[in-house]
Motif scaffolding. Structure first.
Motif, PDB file in Angstrom:
ATOM      1  N   TYR A  45       5.815  -0.443   9.641  1.00 46.35           N
ATOM      2  CA  TYR A  45       4.803  -0.663   8.615  1.00 46.35           C
ATOM      3  C   TYR A  45       3.635  -1.439   9.221  1.00 46.35           C
ATOM      4  O   TYR A  45       3.801  -2.548   9.717  1.00 46.35           O
TER       5      TYR A  45
ATOM      6  N   ASP B 286      -0.648  -2.636   8.979  1.00 47.26           N
ATOM      7  CA  ASP B 286      -1.893  -2.820   8.244  1.00 47.26           C
ATOM      8  C   ASP B 286      -2.966  -2.955   9.317  1.00 47.26           C
ATOM      9  O   ASP B 286      -2.873  -3.837  10.172  1.00 47.26           O
TER      10      ASP B 286
ATOM     11  N   SER C  99      -4.330  -6.286  10.492  1.00 48.84           N
ATOM     12  CA  SER C  99      -3.457  -7.297  11.081  1.00 48.84           C
ATOM     13  C   SER C  99      -3.612  -7.355  12.597  1.00 48.84           C
ATOM     14  O   SER C  99      -3.387  -6.363  13.288  1.00 48.84           O
TER      15      SER C  99
ATOM     16  N   LYS D 258      -1.292  -1.308   2.515  1.00 52.46           N
ATOM     17  CA  LYS D 258      -2.290  -2.302   2.151  1.00 52.46           C
ATOM     18  C   LYS D 258      -1.557  -3.612   1.891  1.00 52.46           C
ATOM     19  O   LYS D 258      -0.552  -3.645   1.199  1.00 52.46           O
ATOM     20  N   SER D 259      -2.050  -4.684   2.450  1.00 56.38           N
ATOM     21  CA  SER D 259      -1.384  -5.970   2.250  1.00 56.38           C
ATOM     22  C   SER D 259      -2.414  -7.057   2.022  1.00 56.38           C
ATOM     23  O   SER D 259      -3.572  -6.938   2.412  1.00 56.38           O
TER      24      SER D 259
ATOM     25  N   ASN E  63      -6.126   5.415   7.010  1.00 57.62           N
ATOM     26  CA  ASN E  63      -4.705   5.663   6.780  1.00 57.62           C
ATOM     27  C   ASN E  63      -4.435   7.135   6.478  1.00 57.62           C
ATOM     28  O   ASN E  63      -3.480   7.733   6.991  1.00 57.62           O
TER      29      ASN E  63
ATOM     30  N   THR F 159       3.021   2.368   0.792  1.00 50.93           N
ATOM     31  CA  THR F 159       2.854   0.977   0.365  1.00 50.93           C
ATOM     32  C   THR F 159       3.932   0.617  -0.652  1.00 50.93           C
ATOM     33  O   THR F 159       4.556  -0.450  -0.574  1.00 50.93           O
TER      34      THR F 159
END
Length: 259
Positions: free
Chosen positions: A8, A10, A13, A54-55, A100, A214
């Motif tokens: 996973y 993002d 990050s 998405k975080s 994405n 997500t």
């Protein structure tokens, strides 16, 4: 069937870029020597599937400074010499929804097929034969994995190292174009860069897939990126746990085969 590990990501990050580099090194030869821990179950035999989510970005000045400096020194050990700077609002964070969706178009034949049926008039699947995805490269990986992993790496490179704005069509199309130029058959069967971007922009199915991962991550208890998850649901958080996840996935795969 290979043991499988889901990753996973993002794109915002800085730690996730480290996993992107390592996975790219596994599936491609042209970045230099692969530096990985020797294990009974080599990473090259593991199906590493990237999932982009998405975080929320946790803002803590001390943690942020450490995160970026730690990523910078690790990138050097991985052979990436470009300067890795702490971010500023002119280029970080960025919206990555389209980025994405392009990833899923490239890395998943079903997503491409469903998006193409939805967007391309008079779509004929034979014209977009997906068999190229299973071609084995010199690195021993599938061509699909080689292209997908390079795409992820190049996005991070343009974003985190070059500070380019991913929403600019020229940036994203340039990334895809440069990769597909090396693989003419894959490019032709994907309808070339313009089709890849069109499907990502217009397809509701591609959007649904992106949102679905997500939701899947939340359901699995993912709380940070990068996170690695085996098919059995074991969670490993942090770039340094890629090997651990691959070992557990392989052990589970072997045990299941003996049943």
């Amino acid at each position: 069937m290979q043991p499988k590990v889901s990753v996973y990501f993002d794109f915002n990050s800085p730690y996730a870029i480290l996993s992107a580099v390592r996975i790219y090194q596994i599936y491609n030869k042209d970045i230099g020597a692969i530096k990985q821990q020797e294990t009974e179950y080599p990473l090259s035999t593991t199906d590493i599937t990237s999932c982009f989510i998405k975080s929320e970005v946790t803002r803590n000045p001390i943690r942020s400074k450490y995160t970026w400096s730690d990523s910078a020194r690790t990138l050097k050990r991985l052979g990436i010499e470009k300067k890795f700077e702490e971010p500023n609002p002119s280029w970080w964070p960025q919206g990555v929804s389209l980025v994405n969706k392009v990833a899923y178009i490239l890395m998943c034949r079903d997503t491409f097929h469903n998006a193409a049926k939805e967007v391309i008039s008079n779509y004929n699947q034979a014209d977009f034969d997906p068999s190229w995805r299973d071609t084995i490269t010199e690195a021993g990986s599938s061509l699909e994995s080689a292209i997908a992993s390079e795409y992820v790496f190049r996005v991070y490179e343009q974003f985190m190292l070059e500070h380019k704005k991913l929403r600019d069509d020229g940036v994203l199309s340039g990334i895809v174009e440069k990769i597909l130029a090396k693989y003419p058959e894959a490019s032709r069967r994907l309808g070339r860069t313009s089709t890849v971007l069109e499907l990502a922009k217009k397809s509701k199915s591609a959007k649904s897939v992106a949102q679905g991962f997500t939701e899947e991550a939340i359901g699995r208890g993912v709380f940070g990126v990068p996170t690695f998850s085996t098919e059995q649901g074991e969670i490993f958080w942090g770039n340094d746990h890629l090997v651990d996840a691959a070992i557990i996935a392989s052990e589970n795969h072997v045990a299941k085969a003996k049943l």
